[in-house]
Design a protein around this motif. Sequence first.
Motif, mmCIF file in Angstrom:
data_model
loop_
_atom_site.group_PDB
_atom_site.id
_atom_site.type_symbol
_atom_site.label_atom_id
_atom_site.label_comp_id
_atom_site.label_asym_id
_atom_site.label_seq_id
_atom_site.Cartn_x
_atom_site.Cartn_y
_atom_site.Cartn_z
ATOM 1 N N PRO A 7 -4.489 -3.166 -15.675
ATOM 2 C CA PRO A 7 -5.920 -3.375 -15.911
ATOM 3 C C PRO A 7 -6.758 -2.336 -15.168
ATOM 4 O O PRO A 7 -6.390 -1.908 -14.068
ATOM 5 N N VAL A 8 -7.868 -1.949 -15.802
ATOM 6 C CA VAL A 8 -8.737 -0.909 -15.255
ATOM 7 C C VAL A 8 -10.185 -1.376 -15.306
ATOM 8 O O VAL A 8 -10.658 -1.831 -16.349
ATOM 9 N N ILE A 9 -10.865 -1.229 -14.188
ATOM 10 C CA ILE A 9 -12.295 -1.508 -14.117
ATOM 11 C C ILE A 9 -13.015 -0.167 -14.049
ATOM 12 O O ILE A 9 -12.671 0.679 -13.215
ATOM 13 N N ALA A 10 -13.979 0.035 -14.924
ATOM 14 C CA ALA A 10 -14.806 1.245 -14.894
ATOM 15 C C ALA A 10 -16.125 0.897 -14.225
ATOM 16 O O ALA A 10 -16.858 0.026 -14.696
ATOM 17 N N GLN A 11 -16.404 1.575 -13.129
ATOM 18 C CA GLN A 11 -17.594 1.329 -12.321
ATOM 19 C C GLN A 11 -18.471 2.575 -12.340
ATOM 20 O O GLN A 11 -17.971 3.702 -12.218
ATOM 21 N N GLU A 12 -19.757 2.378 -12.478
ATOM 22 C CA GLU A 12 -20.689 3.494 -12.540
ATOM 23 C C GLU A 12 -20.874 4.154 -11.176
ATOM 24 O O GLU A 12 -21.190 3.473 -10.189
ATOM 25 N N ALA A 13 -20.670 5.459 -11.145
ATOM 26 C CA ALA A 13 -20.905 6.217 -9.917
ATOM 27 C C ALA A 13 -22.386 6.105 -9.554
ATOM 28 O O ALA A 13 -23.245 6.157 -10.410
ATOM 29 N N GLY A 14 -22.653 5.952 -8.314
ATOM 30 C CA GLY A 14 -24.043 5.853 -7.853
ATOM 31 C C GLY A 14 -24.507 4.415 -7.747
ATOM 32 O O GLY A 14 -24.750 3.922 -6.659
ATOM 33 N N SER A 15 -24.582 3.706 -8.872
ATOM 34 C CA SER A 15 -25.105 2.337 -8.849
ATOM 35 C C SER A 15 -24.052 1.312 -8.443
ATOM 36 O O SER A 15 -24.387 0.246 -7.942
ATOM 37 N N PHE B 73 -14.165 -3.222 -18.704
ATOM 38 C CA PHE B 73 -12.778 -3.479 -18.346
ATOM 39 C C PHE B 73 -11.921 -2.989 -19.499
ATOM 40 O O PHE B 73 -12.288 -3.141 -20.664
ATOM 41 N N ALA B 74 -10.784 -2.395 -19.175
ATOM 42 C CA ALA B 74 -9.875 -1.911 -20.222
ATOM 43 C C ALA B 74 -8.464 -1.876 -19.649
ATOM 44 O O ALA B 74 -8.219 -2.334 -18.529
ATOM 45 N N TRP B 75 -7.549 -1.310 -20.422
ATOM 46 C CA TRP B 75 -6.148 -1.191 -20.027
ATOM 47 C C TRP B 75 -5.718 0.261 -20.106
ATOM 48 O O TRP B 75 -6.249 1.023 -20.923
ATOM 49 N N MET B 76 -4.741 0.630 -19.291
ATOM 50 C CA MET B 76 -4.110 1.940 -19.378
ATOM 51 C C MET B 76 -2.600 1.747 -19.360
ATOM 52 O O MET B 76 -2.092 0.833 -18.716
ATOM 53 N N ASN B 77 -1.920 2.652 -20.057
ATOM 54 C CA ASN B 77 -0.485 2.786 -19.880
ATOM 55 C C ASN B 77 -0.268 4.087 -19.114
ATOM 56 O O ASN B 77 -1.230 4.779 -18.740
ATOM 57 N N VAL C 27 -4.151 -3.050 -10.111
ATOM 58 C CA VAL C 27 -5.446 -2.859 -10.774
ATOM 59 C C VAL C 27 -5.986 -1.486 -10.373
ATOM 60 O O VAL C 27 -5.938 -1.121 -9.203
ATOM 61 N N LEU C 28 -6.497 -0.755 -11.366
ATOM 62 C CA LEU C 28 -7.136 0.534 -11.097
ATOM 63 C C LEU C 28 -8.649 0.392 -11.168
ATOM 64 O O LEU C 28 -9.181 -0.400 -11.969
ATOM 65 N N LEU C 29 -9.328 1.164 -10.342
ATOM 66 C CA LEU C 29 -10.781 1.248 -10.361
ATOM 67 C C LEU C 29 -11.150 2.695 -10.621
ATOM 68 O O LEU C 29 -10.748 3.594 -9.867
ATOM 69 N N LEU C 30 -11.878 2.924 -11.700
ATOM 70 C CA LEU C 30 -12.383 4.259 -12.012
ATOM 71 C C LEU C 30 -13.860 4.291 -11.685
ATOM 72 O O LEU C 30 -14.617 3.448 -12.183
ATOM 73 N N GLU C 31 -14.270 5.214 -10.862
ATOM 74 C CA GLU C 31 -15.689 5.454 -10.652
ATOM 75 C C GLU C 31 -16.058 6.560 -11.624
ATOM 76 O O GLU C 31 -15.462 7.645 -11.583
ATOM 77 N N VAL C 32 -16.992 6.275 -12.520
ATOM 78 C CA VAL C 32 -17.275 7.200 -13.612
ATOM 79 C C VAL C 32 -18.754 7.534 -13.724
ATOM 80 O O VAL C 32 -19.619 6.747 -13.333
#
Length: 130
Positions: free
Chosen positions: A18-26, A32-36, A83-88
């Motif tokens: 599972p991956v959470i995409a979090q906004e850089a700055g705010s 939420f999404a998935w990655m292989n 769990v992965l967290l992407l700051e995007v």
Amino acid sequence: MSAAALDAIRWTADGLVPVIAQEAGSGRVLMFAWMNREALAHTVATGEAVYWSRSRGRLWHKGEESGHVQKVRDLRLDCDADVLLLEVEQVGGIACHTGRHHCFFQALDANGDWTAVEAVLKRPDEIYRS
């Protein structure tokens, strides 16, 4: 990305994480999404979020149709390594296929029903033209 880094992740039985995409700055959670393994390797190689779409059954480069790509600024693995967290940086300001800034736009109201509390920034038919 090294094989050791990929192996450090606790993948599900389906080979996903599972991956959470979090906004850089705010710091706002956008989606939420998935990655292989392949999606994660593409994400690291390109610097843009690439997910595994369970509904499409294929890799999904976020923004491939809408242009609303996610430029990855930081990538983190949680303490359980599952769990992965992407700051995007969310290009175009729209992360949700409904045309909203983020996917978590429904709030539980006083009646116990889900109510949309975030405005549509751009109608989906203006974003996704067939």
